[in-house]
Design a protein around this motif. Structure first.
Motif, short mmCIF file in Angstrom:
data_model
loop_
_atom_site.label_atom_id
_atom_site.label_comp_id
_atom_site.label_asym_id
_atom_site.label_seq_id
_atom_site.Cartn_x
_atom_site.Cartn_y
_atom_site.Cartn_z
N GLY A 123 0.79 -1.22 0.00
CA GLY A 123 0.00 0.00 0.00
C GLY A 123 0.82 1.27 0.00
N HIS A 301 -6.11 1.85 -4.51
CA HIS A 301 -5.73 2.05 -3.11
C HIS A 301 -5.34 3.50 -2.85
N THR A 304 -8.39 5.61 -2.74
CA THR A 304 -9.10 5.36 -1.49
C THR A 304 -8.48 6.14 -0.34
N GLU A 305 -7.14 6.17 -0.30
CA GLU A 305 -6.47 6.91 0.77
C GLU A 305 -6.77 8.40 0.68
#
Length: 343
Positions: A123, A301, A304-305
């Motif tokens: 991530g 990802h 999303t962060e």
């Protein structure tokens, strides 16, 4: 040239011309990437150790020097942990080949083998530019000059295609079809993929081709430099240099532009912008030429962060009054739905 130096360059030549293409069956892109890595390493030796190229031996390229080189490239070129590990594997591969041919060289392989790989955190945030930053960066070169015209078109095309550096540098004149507005890239594993380009990019290509490719053959390199009156494909060093220069200038006009921009950031930026514009991950995987669809998930990802950070800022603004705590606090399922990742 000493006997030991002869051995070093003899084995390096055999590794590139015999082992990689014929015994290992490495692709052209892999060989180019390995060549560029060794060019950078040898240049680092001459710059930091003041040792002429012809005097470099196996003993010179020791564990300390290779570690310093990898750290230096990570800092100055923005190498990710993955890129750093790939370059280390490239160097080890050569030493392994040399040691298999001449066992007395095994001591040098053992030293390089002790260099640890960088851990790749799951991530890890990717670095990319905002749309405004891209606009500023692409407008920085002066297209009224020959070099500015070339550099601007290179960056525009690289961003439009979300292409890898190596894919850009192996493009030929015939790979661009301005009428159909397409470009054909040769990706990893020599896999071709045809991608659309915008009308604006096609127009930039016409101007560039008119200045740089009057009468060129389809197989000629699209981007080149001239040495001794001969056209040779542009090097990744040249790309890294002018990107750094333009980024430093663009940063003065727009602080959203990082002071240092490396080529892969343009690829990441375009991929991120395509994903945020609604391109499905399956299509983005094909666009980027990823062999493994899991690789493309880094953009989901990262997005999303960003949304999670936005939610956190709203939470901070609301305060901690229990009556005013948002419904998504500590609810991962709701966060997943808000971010479009729920199955």
């Amino acid at each position: 040239m000493t006997k030991h130096t002869d051995h070093f360059y003899r084995y390096l030549r055999e590794w590139f011309t015999v082992f990689l293409p014929h015994q290992r069956g490495a692709s052209l892109h892999t060989i180019i990437a390995f060549r560029d890595a060794w060019n950078l390493l040898l240049r680092y030796v001459t710059d930091t150790r003041q040792i002429p190229l012809e005097q470099i031996t196996f003993s010179v390229i020791d564990r300390e020097l290779v570690s310093e080189f990898l750290d230096h490239m990570t800092t100055t070129r923005g190498w990710s942990a993955s890129t750093r590990n790939q370059r280390l594997a490239c160097i080890r591969s050569f030493f392994r080949y040399a040691a298999s041919a001449e066992p007395t060289l095994a001591m040098h392989l053992a030293a390089v083998a002790m260099i640890p790989q960088k851990k790749q955190r799951a991530g890890t945030a990717i670095r990319y530019l905002t749309a405004a930053a891209v606009t500023t960066l692409l407008a920085t070169p002066d297209p009224l000059t020959r070099t500015g015209l070339r550099d601007q078109f290179f960056m525009i095309l690289m961003y439009d295609l979300a292409a890898r550096d190596a894919e850009m540098l192996t493009l030929t004149v015939g790979a661009i079809d301005a009428k159909r507005r397409t470009a054909e890239l040769i990706g990893k594993g020599a896999k071709p993929r045809r991608l659309p380009i915008t009308a604006e990019t096609a127009e930039h290509y016409r101007r560039y081709a008119g200045a740089f490719h009057p009468g060129s053959e389809p197989g000629d390199p699209l981007f080149y430099t001239t040495h001794n009156h001969r056209k040779t494909p542009m090097s990744d060093d040249n790309v890294a240099r002018f990107l750094h220069q333009y980024a430093a200038t663009a940063h003065q006009a727009n602080v959203e532009v990082p002071e240092r921009v490396h080529p892969h950031m343009l690829r990441h930026s375009r991929a991120m912008h395509l994903y945020q514009a609604g391109m499905p991950l399956e299509m983005l995987t094909e666009w980027l030429g990823h062999a493994d669809p899991e690789t493309t998930l880094i953009y989901a990802h990262a997005d999303t962060e960003m949304k999670r950070d936005a939610l956190a800022k709203i939470t901070i603004d609301i305060g901690t009054d229990p009556a005013r705590i948002p419904i998504w606090r500590d609810r991962e399922d709701i966060i997943q739905r808000l971010c479009g990742l729920a199955s």
